[in-house]
Design a protein around this motif. Structure first.
Motif, mmCIF file in Angstrom:
data_model
loop_
_atom_site.group_PDB
_atom_site.id
_atom_site.type_symbol
_atom_site.label_atom_id
_atom_site.label_comp_id
_atom_site.label_asym_id
_atom_site.label_seq_id
_atom_site.Cartn_x
_atom_site.Cartn_y
_atom_site.Cartn_z
ATOM 1 N N ARG A 1 44.601 44.066 45.857
ATOM 2 C CA ARG A 1 44.329 42.666 45.541
ATOM 3 C C ARG A 1 45.479 42.110 44.701
ATOM 4 N NH1 ARG A 1 39.254 41.231 46.956
ATOM 5 N NH2 ARG A 1 37.786 42.926 47.381
ATOM 6 N N ARG B 1 46.823 38.565 42.208
ATOM 7 C CA ARG B 1 46.541 37.292 41.529
ATOM 8 C C ARG B 1 47.857 36.782 40.941
ATOM 9 N NH1 ARG B 1 42.180 34.922 38.606
ATOM 10 N NH2 ARG B 1 42.914 32.904 37.823
ATOM 11 N N LEU C 1 41.548 40.641 34.639
ATOM 12 C CA LEU C 1 41.914 41.190 35.943
ATOM 13 C C LEU C 1 42.050 42.709 35.913
ATOM 14 C CD1 LEU C 1 44.662 38.589 36.877
ATOM 15 C CD2 LEU C 1 42.301 38.659 37.694
#
Length: 377
Positions: A34, A36, A59
């Motif tokens: 993932r 960000r 996160l």
């Protein structure tokens, strides 16, 4: 994409874009990677600042502290409650006011001994305060080693002495008597009790009637109250019983008859304003009611600890054994008693010096007389 650094279960990466490079945080979750975007690279002054943003956003997985600020927070979470409240408050103050502002954004492996030593050298603080800063940073790194966040403690190589700039203030017997003569009953007992037992400010505040054994004439500290926070005593030795002189017993009994809060579970110095549920703030009592009186008399009373210092020195001047003094003050070690609290006044030092010199000069006089007799024979 360029990998910048890792943290716990993720890492920072720099991604090239036509409008300008950006910084991203990448991590794996449920078998998938993932990502960000944190923002433009120029938005972050350092890698530590980027990690702070990762933490703010919550996160990835929470990993090991990377910066000094993160380490300080980890220490507070894990170790703060294991110490006396007053000690923990002192450490937190040094962290918030000095260490974190100066070193908080530094990665743990970036901190160098020579840099810390240079920083301490530039601070306009007393040597004792600088030594505390050095020791607290050393404490943080020892904590990091214990949790295997790092394998080195750079602060071990930092040189910083803690020599006092002056001798702590002590009151002599005459000054104490003059002060006690003019203080009202409440403040008089506070001063007399604090001086005559060597209680710390928090211990004096936390004293309850049930802690005083009038039959055995002794007092046993059970708790410390600082900023109305009820906490443990400073050390295990702090809980030792303290003998009470008949004069102190009489003063305590007189106060117990006067105060409306005289039950065993009540505080000896229960606050009228708080209807006995809390003791008085001893720092306020000293600042507003006791120090102004001392100042008018020309007595250099700095605070509650001045009375503890004075008690120690007068005990030693009275010829008491150092071990007895240590037990009365409830110090954990003999060294604390001697190195911090005991300071003979100049008159005592002069007398000790003169007594030795008299031995030498008298012996020298006798020797010269004997030699003169032999020469004339």
């Amino acid at each position: 994409m360029k990998k910048v650094g890792s943290y716990g279960g993720g890492f920072l990466s720099r991604i090239k874009r036509s409008a300008g490079d950006v910084l991203a945080f990448r991590w794996h979750e449920d078998g998938r990677e993932r990502k960000r975007i944190l923002g433009p690279v120029g938005q972050f002054k350092s890698e530590a600042a980027a990690w702070k943003e990762v933490e703010r956003l919550g996160l990835g997985r929470k990993g090991s502290p990377e910066t000094v600020e993160q380490l300080a927070q980890h220490w507070k979470e894990k170790e703060s409650s294991r110490r006396a409240f007053s000690t923990s408050e002192t450490i937190s103050g040094y962290l918030a006011n000095w260490i974190v502002p100066a070193w908080g954004s530094r990665l743990l492996n970036e901190v160098k001994a020579v840099d810390v030593e240079g920083w301490l050298g530039k601070l306009k603080l007393a040597p004792g305060s600088k030594k505390k800063l050095r020791d607290i940073m050393h404490l943080l790194y020892e904590h990091a080693i214990r949790y295997e966040f790092t394998d080195r403690n750079p602060i071990s190589k930092v040189r910083q002495g803690g020599k006092r700039l002056g001798t702590p203030t002590r009151l002599n017997v005459i000054q104490l008597c003059r002060l006690l003569e003019v203080l009202p009953a409440r403040e008089r007992l506070m001063v007399l009790l604090d001086f005559g037992t060597g209680l710390r400010r928090g211990e004096l505040s936390g004293l309850r009637w049930e802690d005083v054994n009038f039959e055995e004439r002794e007092l046993t500290p059970m708790r410390s109250i600082v900023k109305q926070h009820i906490g443990d005593l400073k050390t295990e030795s702090s809980g030792k019983s303290i003998p009470l002189d008949e004069e102190l017993i009489a003063e305590l009994l007189a106060w117990r008859k006067e105060t409306p809060y005289a039950s065993d579970g009540d505080y000896v110095f229960a606050s009228m304003k708080m209807k006995g549920k809390q003791p008085y703030w001893m720092s306020k009592i000293m600042q507003l009611y006791i120090k102004p009186v001392a100042a008018k008399l020309g007595i250099p009373l700095k605070g509650w600890h001045t009375l503890r210092h004075s008690y120690t020195t007068l005990l030693r001047q009275n010829g008491n054994d150092v071990k007895v003094v240590q037990d009365l003050l409830r110090h954990a070690s003999y060294g604390i008693t001697m190195n911090i609290y005991d300071s003979a006044v100049s008159a005592e030092k002069r007398e000790a010096h003169s007594s030795v010199m008299r031995l030498v000069t008298r012996a020298s006089t006798r020797t010269r007389q004997e030699l003169g007799i032999l020469a004339s024979a």
